[in-house]
Write a protein that holds these residues in place. Structure first.
Motif, PDB file in Angstrom:
ATOM      1  N   ALA A 132       0.830  -1.210   0.000  1.00 58.09           N
ATOM      2  CA  ALA A 132       0.000   0.000   0.000  1.00 58.09           C
ATOM      3  C   ALA A 132       0.862   1.257   0.000  1.00 58.09           C
ATOM      4  N   THR A 133       1.869   1.303   0.877  1.00 60.58           N
ATOM      5  CA  THR A 133       2.649   2.539   1.023  1.00 60.58           C
ATOM      6  C   THR A 133       3.603   2.788  -0.136  1.00 60.58           C
ATOM      7  N   SER A 134       3.817   1.790  -0.974  1.00 58.52           N
ATOM      8  CA  SER A 134       4.702   1.995  -2.128  1.00 58.52           C
ATOM      9  C   SER A 134       4.101   2.964  -3.148  1.00 58.52           C
ATOM     10  N   ALA A 135       2.796   3.122  -3.137  1.00 62.61           N
ATOM     11  CA  ALA A 135       2.061   3.970  -4.085  1.00 62.61           C
ATOM     12  C   ALA A 135       2.141   3.445  -5.514  1.00 62.61           C
ATOM     13  N   CYS A 136       2.585   2.224  -5.681  1.00 59.98           N
ATOM     14  CA  CYS A 136       2.715   1.676  -7.036  1.00 59.98           C
ATOM     15  C   CYS A 136       1.367   1.553  -7.745  1.00 59.98           C
ATOM     16  N   GLY A 137       0.304   1.295  -6.999  1.00 65.28           N
ATOM     17  CA  GLY A 137      -1.012   1.239  -7.636  1.00 65.28           C
ATOM     18  C   GLY A 137      -1.328   2.537  -8.353  1.00 65.28           C
ATOM     19  N   LEU A 138      -1.014   3.651  -7.695  1.00 69.33           N
ATOM     20  CA  LEU A 138      -1.205   4.967  -8.323  1.00 69.33           C
ATOM     21  C   LEU A 138      -0.318   5.123  -9.549  1.00 69.33           C
ATOM     22  N   LEU A 139       0.926   4.694  -9.414  1.00 68.33           N
ATOM     23  CA  LEU A 139       1.867   4.841 -10.523  1.00 68.33           C
ATOM     24  C   LEU A 139       1.430   4.025 -11.728  1.00 68.33           C
ATOM     25  N   PHE A 140       0.958   2.817 -11.484  1.00 68.60           N
ATOM     26  CA  PHE A 140       0.494   1.986 -12.596  1.00 68.60           C
ATOM     27  C   PHE A 140      -0.745   2.589 -13.252  1.00 68.60           C
ATOM     28  N   ASP A 141      -1.612   3.202 -12.442  1.00 67.45           N
ATOM     29  CA  ASP A 141      -2.767   3.902 -13.010  1.00 67.45           C
ATOM     30  C   ASP A 141      -2.315   5.073 -13.879  1.00 67.45           C
ATOM     31  N   LEU A 142      -1.285   5.780 -13.423  1.00 72.12           N
ATOM     32  CA  LEU A 142      -0.801   6.934 -14.181  1.00 72.12           C
ATOM     33  C   LEU A 142      -0.174   6.519 -15.514  1.00 72.12           C
TER      34      LEU A 142
END
Length: 187
Positions: free
Chosen positions: A122-132
């Motif tokens: 969760a804290t890696s923020a990778c989900g956001l990055l992959f969405d971007l």
């Protein structure tokens, strides 16, 4: 324009993460309330609390409120509702991880390995990055592909690799700061 927008989100997430890493665990209730305001806004809700932060320039989240008020409308205009919902979920997952990490900071108990691995995803923020990444293509994955079990497994593997490499690179700094939210230190 895409690079500017993605760079804005990267800066937003990095500054948000740094700001809340610096806040004491005693402010956990306020942190969670502020994060609910962000996710409510991303899910089409009102922006009232964010407006309050923008008026109160002394509030630590005031610049973040202004940045979010700029970034989200430009982002949402580029992407379909299904992607917007996934991005909102990714942000909520990240913010929940940051709040959980703050709770652990205020506790003498170190997370177990299983807790840490879930938290780090969760804290890696990778989900956001992959969405971007999908934002830059202007062709987001359809839900059937995005949520396919093999794609989800691949995404989780990629998240783990990114997060664990970051943990290796930042271990000395985090250990010196007395933090124990690092895979090497948890092990």
């Amino acid at each position: 324009a895409d690079r500017v927008l993605v760079t804005g989100w990267l800066a937003y997430v990095a500054v948000l993460d740094d700001l809340y890493d610096a806040r004491p665990a005693t402010e956990l209730a306020a942190i969670r309330a502020e994060f609910r305001a962000i996710t409510t806004y991303l899910q089409g809700g009102r922006f009232a609390r964010m407006r309050l932060w923008r008026r109160d320039r002394a509030h630590p989240a005031a610049p973040l409120a202004a940045a979010l008020a700029d970034l989200w409308p430009r982002t949402a205009a580029e992407m379909p509702p299904a992607w917007q919902a996934r991005f909102g979920y990714s942000m909520a997952t990240f913010l929940d991880g940051v709040a959980t990490e703050a709770r652990f900071r205020g506790s003498p108990r170190r997370p177990s390995l299983d807790e840490y691995l879930r938290l780090r995803r969760a804290t890696s923020a990778c989900g956001l990055l992959f969405d971007l990444i999908q934002l830059t293509t202007h062709d987001p994955l359809p839900d059937a592909a995005h949520f396919h079990p093999r794609v989800e497994a691949l995404r989780m593997t990629a998240v783990d690799v990114v997060a664990w490499i970051n943990d290796l690179a930042s271990m000395d700094k985090e250990e010196a700061a007395g933090a124990d939210h690092n895979l090497v230190l948890v092990l």
